[in-house]
Design an enzyme around this catalytic site. Structure first.
Site, PDB file in Angstrom:
ATOM      1  N   THR A 312     -31.250  -3.129  16.359  1.00 33.04           N
ATOM      2  CA  THR A 312     -31.809  -3.993  17.394  1.00 33.04           C
ATOM      3  C   THR A 312     -32.835  -3.254  18.245  1.00 33.04           C
ATOM      4  O   THR A 312     -32.966  -2.030  18.180  1.00 33.04           O
ATOM      5  CB  THR A 312     -30.703  -4.553  18.311  1.00 33.04           C
ATOM      6  N   CYS A 313     -33.516  -4.016  19.095  1.00 29.63           N
ATOM      7  CA  CYS A 313     -34.543  -3.443  19.963  1.00 29.63           C
ATOM      8  C   CYS A 313     -33.961  -2.844  21.232  1.00 29.63           C
ATOM      9  O   CYS A 313     -34.704  -2.324  22.070  1.00 29.63           O
ATOM     10  CB  CYS A 313     -35.582  -4.495  20.324  1.00 29.63           C
ATOM     11  N   ASP A 314     -32.638  -2.902  21.401  1.00 27.87           N
ATOM     12  CA  ASP A 314     -31.994  -2.402  22.607  1.00 27.87           C
ATOM     13  C   ASP A 314     -31.733  -0.906  22.475  1.00 27.87           C
ATOM     14  O   ASP A 314     -31.089  -0.458  21.529  1.00 27.87           O
ATOM     15  CB  ASP A 314     -30.672  -3.143  22.820  1.00 27.87           C
TER      16      ASP A 314
END
Length: 377
Positions: A312-314
């Site tokens: 994910t982009c987190d």
């Protein structure tokens, strides 16, 4: 196995589940095992445990529905969530569940209203000893309050049945059970003075699994500590445990694919198609201290250290730091995270649109590697 099966995939070896359950029952004699459904409620897992004579513990009416599908008897199920939706209490009681945990008067009012005559176990707060996956503090009362609540249960037409506690998940200190059991003895003494005698002590879960570089105390140490605590009770009662992690964690291997690698500030990163938000939330819960044993399909003799992170982009979506893997690891290779059978699929979401792991149950599986693929036989 088809080498082209998608990842992430959680492989569960049902034979390991059986061995773990049998180890608990043989090495912790006198304690009835109620598997904690919250840990991994996959139908084949609970079906195997049911066939071995295991009983179960639930935290919701939906978990009870899963158990009824495999033919488990609701009368042998413990409903151990101390605060429950009224509709869940009513549904469980109608199905035949008759033992409910609680730790407050409002919960007693709910139980008395929709499950009249039910038996109740008060949740006692456990002495705070840091566990590998800290999980306590939300529930539980002191011994004086526990005794008063059980008397209040009697006044509402409920059965003051027992005391429950939980020392925390992945507890590596066997003596952690002794202080709570001393508190249980105080509760029992107070109630005996009111001619109320309990029938059950629920010792909860917390029994650990063997993650990377963890030296587990033998189960005999836990048996000794618990035995000392039980011997200090004023009279004998039925004793139960609610293990989850200790039953299924070591049975699980999580297959993941490397979707990319990078060097940032002199450190190598390997991005996998599984991460904290779609299966490995306990990485975040433990501050990345819970370390899964990890191997990869490349099997290079040359090794390097990688930070393993999710898709994910987190930026929080990182599993472990400084993991030793093949130096040539690159996109398309597979990475295998062991001891992944507990709390992976149940925590998984579709954050950023990434799939949670598929689950495949096998028996007697051994993972082998060849080139850039892995297979089981």
């Amino acid at each position: 196995m088809d080498r082209h099966l998608r990842t992430p995939e959680l492989l569960i070896d049902l034979d390991v589940v059986s061995r773990s359950y049998e180890a608990l029952t043989s090495q912790l004699p006198g304690l009835t095992v109620h598997y904690a459904m919250k840990c991994n409620p996959h139908q084949e897992i609970i079906g195997r445990l049911h066939s071995l004579g295991c009983r179960f513990e639930i935290a919701s009416a939906a978990e009870l529905d899963e158990l009824r599908r495999i033919g488990a008897d609701p009368a042998q199920v413990l409903y151990s969530n101390p605060v429950k939706p009224v509709a869940h209490i009513a549904a469980a009681h109608a199905a035949g569940v008759w033992r409910f945990a609680f730790d407050g008067e409002e919960e007693l009012d709910k139980i008395a209203a929709v499950a009249p005559g039910a038996a109740v176990l008060v949740r006692l707060s456990a002495h705070q000893i840091r566990s590998g996956v800290p999980s306590e503090g939300k529930f539980g009362v002191d011994a004086d309050t526990a005794a008063a609540l059980l008397l209040a249960a009697r006044d509402r037409g409920l059965r003051p049945y027992g005391v429950a506690f939980h020392v925390g998940s992945q507890m590596l200190l066997a003596h952690a059970w002794r202080a709570p059991l001393r508190a249980v003895a105080r509760v029992m003494d107070k109630l005996a003075a009111e001619s109320v005698f309990l029938q059950m002590v629920n010792l909860g879960g917390g029994f650990p699994a063997r993650y990377c570089a963890v030296n587990l105390p033998p189960l005999s140490d836990y048996a000794t500590a618990i035995g000392i605590g039980l011997a200090g009770l004023p009279y004998p009662v039925e004793t139960v445990i609610e293990p989850g992690r200790a039953v299924v964690a070591e049975a699980g291997t999580l297959r993941a694919t490397v979707i990319g690698t990078a060097v940032r500030h002199g450190r190598r990163w390997a991005h996998l198609d599984v991460g904290a938000f779609n299966g490995l939330m306990e990485s975040l819960e433990t501050g990345n201290e819970l370390r899964f044993p990890v191997t990869d399909s490349r099997c290079d003799a040359r090794r390097d250290r990688f930070h393993l992170t999710g898709p994910t982009c987190d930026s929080q979506d990182t599993i472990m730091f400084d993991v030793e893997l093949s130096a040539g690891l690159r996109a398309g290779d597979e990475v295998y995270l062991g001891c992944a059978g507990a709390y992976t699929t149940v925590y998984a979401s579709r954050f950023n649109g990434f799939d949670p792991p598929a689950v495949r149950c096998v028996s007697g599986v051994t993972l082998e590697t060849s080139g850039d693929a892995a297979y089981s036989r």
